[in-house]
Enzyme design. Structure first.
Site, mmCIF file in Angstrom:
data_model
loop_
_atom_site.group_PDB
_atom_site.id
_atom_site.type_symbol
_atom_site.label_atom_id
_atom_site.label_comp_id
_atom_site.label_asym_id
_atom_site.label_seq_id
_atom_site.Cartn_x
_atom_site.Cartn_y
_atom_site.Cartn_z
ATOM 1 C CG ASP A 199 43.572 47.837 36.939
ATOM 2 O OD1 ASP A 199 42.618 48.496 37.359
ATOM 3 O OD2 ASP A 199 43.457 46.959 36.050
ATOM 4 C CD GLU A 258 37.962 38.749 43.422
ATOM 5 O OE1 GLU A 258 39.128 38.803 43.818
ATOM 6 O OE2 GLU A 258 37.644 38.691 42.231
HETATM 7 C C1 BGC Z 1 39.557 49.012 36.454
HETATM 8 C C2 BGC Z 1 38.471 48.830 35.449
HETATM 9 C C3 BGC Z 1 38.979 47.877 34.393
HETATM 10 C C4 BGC Z 1 39.525 46.577 35.008
HETATM 11 C C5 BGC Z 1 40.332 45.807 34.040
HETATM 12 C C6 BGC Z 1 39.637 47.608 37.006
HETATM 13 O O1 BGC Z 1 39.857 47.434 38.199
HETATM 14 O O2 BGC Z 1 39.251 49.951 37.448
HETATM 15 O O3 BGC Z 1 38.031 50.039 34.905
HETATM 16 O O4 BGC Z 1 37.939 47.554 33.530
HETATM 17 O O5 BGC Z 1 40.356 46.856 36.086
HETATM 18 O O6 BGC Z 1 41.566 46.421 33.860
#
Ligand code: BGC
Length: 509
Positions: A199, A258
């Site tokens: 993430d 980005e």
């Molecule tokens: C996840 C989102 C999340 C965010 C913060 C993102 O890229 O896919 O669902 O809200 O990261 O963790």
């Protein structure tokens, strides 16, 4: 001959667990529910699944705010349920990727409590004094709106958060914090997972000088100091080396918001993560031939060796058929998009329900659960992409015998997996054929991509691998397109004769 890694050209199916299948009637999807549907997943022909975060969380951001990286979220089942699912997936030849959210934790994580109290992890988060004239230390903005800083009364300093205030940013520039984060990867690789979707991979590092971000001409902030830092590459490299220690078949897929050209640099063949996906194709409302071509050519020109991952839909954005075709998008549009996605160069990320051609659901205001409203070009939150999978025409479209956490969408009632399974003309049948075709066609799975000029709404490209060539044509418009190389090669799969409304034609040359 060295063997290519399994993830090159693979299809990864994204499972948003809470909305996939509820095995115990509490209204929330769970790990045994995913296990119960593994044969369905297997029938799609995909190589791997990416599971949305499985760890304990206060669920302010539905699992993307983690309070314990070593555990399994109670709503989803017990630790043994995860082990069982992992084994059952492996038994079927399906690899399992975990979604690891290591750029930030929940504010409920013990590391953060200790950091607030200036304990051993005092510097594990990004803390700063107030600006000389008072207020936050700089102008950084949160992706969820408002300042990216919150004041801690206890510590007497501000802490940084790229998302909600309850998601404090982990300080990856601190060696001890980094060691703890990398330990999480070791832990789950030791359990046998095949890799991770990382993430917010573009923002592990921040500018330690905390310089202000600049503002773009359209008024948005350019995230150069809180994301996309040159230092980020070394950190991603460390992640990759740590993961590869557990075997060469392990995969790290990074999420980058980005700057897709920068993302390519963060996912080079020998450094950074193995592959990156970015947001232009996920956010655009105007997916047309020029947009797709420019996007691919731009990234390839900047980073010719980069192996991208491609997605049109996920749990954060409006489902693609609705984004491009509005609320009444015809099924042919969803099918054309599926065909396009599965012909593109990269690792394909297929979001649950995309194989059914699901449109975005219109969730009534009093049923919405996303705490964030204005995000990713939506002003009603992300719930419409997260409604339960429609399995059959039973209670709650077969998702749960309890009260579902989000309402099943009436718009999905005619598109259930059961209704489509036996229909040779259904979107589900087409999805299975496209995935099977990609599996047996080396050019589609691994080949180079070369775009070809074509008239109006037609997108045309060739995929080529060791002299084998496949020609892919898509009429991205609602009208009949001018015939263009319509008879060339041997058609492998087509719709609407190739050039009819939202037609496509995939042909071996
Ligand atoms: C996840 C989102 C999340 C965010 C913060 C993102 O890229 O896919 O669902 O809200 O990261 O963790």
């Amino acid at each position: 001959m060295t063997q290519l890694p399994w993830w090159r050209g693979a299809v990864v199916y994204q499972v948003y667990i809470r909305s996939f299948f509820d095995s115990d009637g509490d209204g929330q999807g769970d790990l045994p529910g995913v296990e119960a549907k593994l044969d369905y997943i297997k029938s799609l022909g995909v190589d791997a699944i990416w599971l949305s975060p499985i760890h304990p969380s206060p669920n302010l951001d539905w699992g993307y705010d983690i309070a314990d990286y070593d555990g399994v979220q109670h709503d989803y089942g017990a630790r043994a349920d995860f082990e069982f699912l992992l084994n059952a997936a492996h038994h079927r030849g399906i690899r399992v990727l975990l979604d690891e959210v290591l750029a930030h934790t929940s504010d409920q994580h013990p590391w953060f409590a200790d950091s607030v109290a200036r304990g051993d992890s005092a510097d594990w988060y990004v803390w700063a004094d107030e600006a000389p004239g008072g207020g936050p230390p700089n102008n950084w903005l949160s992706s969820f709106g408002g300042p990216a800083w919150t004041w801690s009364e206890v510590r007497g300093q501000y802490y940084h958060h790229k998302f909600m205030p309850q998601q404090p940013k982990l300080n990856w520039l601190n060696p001890d914090a980094r060691k703890a984060a990398l330990g999480v990867l070791d832990h789950w690789l030791g359990e046998g997972v095949d890799g991770f979707r990382l993430d917010v991979a573009g923002a592990l590092a921040h500018d330690p000088a905390l310089a202000d971000n600049e503002t773009a001409p359209d008024g948005t902030q350019i995230h150069r100091h809180d994301a996309n830092r040159p230092e980020n590459l070394a950190l991603l490299d460390e992640v990759r080396r740590r993961v590869e220690r557990h075997g060469s078949g392990r995969f790290v897929l990074g999420e980058f918001f980005e700057e897709p050209d920068l993302a390519g640099g963060f996912a080079a063949p020998d450094k950074g993560v193995h592959s990156a996906y970015t947001f232009p194709l996920l956010l655009s409302d105007a997916l047309g031939p020029a947009f797709v071509r420019d996007h691919f050519e731009g990234v390839l020109a900047a980073h010719p060796d980069h192996w991208p991952s491609v997605a049109f839909s996920n749990h954060d954005v409006k489902r693609a058929p609705t984004r491009f075709g509005g609320p009444d998008a015809p099924p042919a549009l969803a099918r054309m998009l599926l065909a396009l996605l599965l012909c593109l160069r990269g690792t394909v990320l297929l979001y649950q329900g995309e194989e059914l051609g699901l449109p975005q659901a219109d969730v009534p205001a009093d049923k919405r659960r996303d705490p964030i409203r204005a995000v990713n070009r939506m002003d009603v939150g992300r719930d419409g992409a997260r409604t339960p999978m429609p399995w059959d025409d039973g209670l709650n479209l077969g998702f749960s015998t309890g009260e579902p956490w989000l309402p099943p969408a009436p718009e999905h009632a005619d598109l259930t997996a059961y209704a489509q399974a036996g229909d040779p003309a259904s979107t589900l049948t087409l999805a299975r054929r496209l995935i099977a075709l990609r599996r047996i066609s080396t050019p589609l799975r691994l080949g180079a991509i070369r775009f070809i000029d074509a008239p109006g709404p037609v997108l045309m490209f060739e995929r080529e691998h060791l002299g084998e060539r496949v020609l892919c044509q898509f009429n991205m418009g609602p009208d009949v397109a001018p015939a263009f190389r319509p008879e060339e090669g041997v058609a492998l799969l087509e719709q609407a004769g190739g050039m009819g409304p939202y037609g496509f034609r995939i042909a071996r040359l």
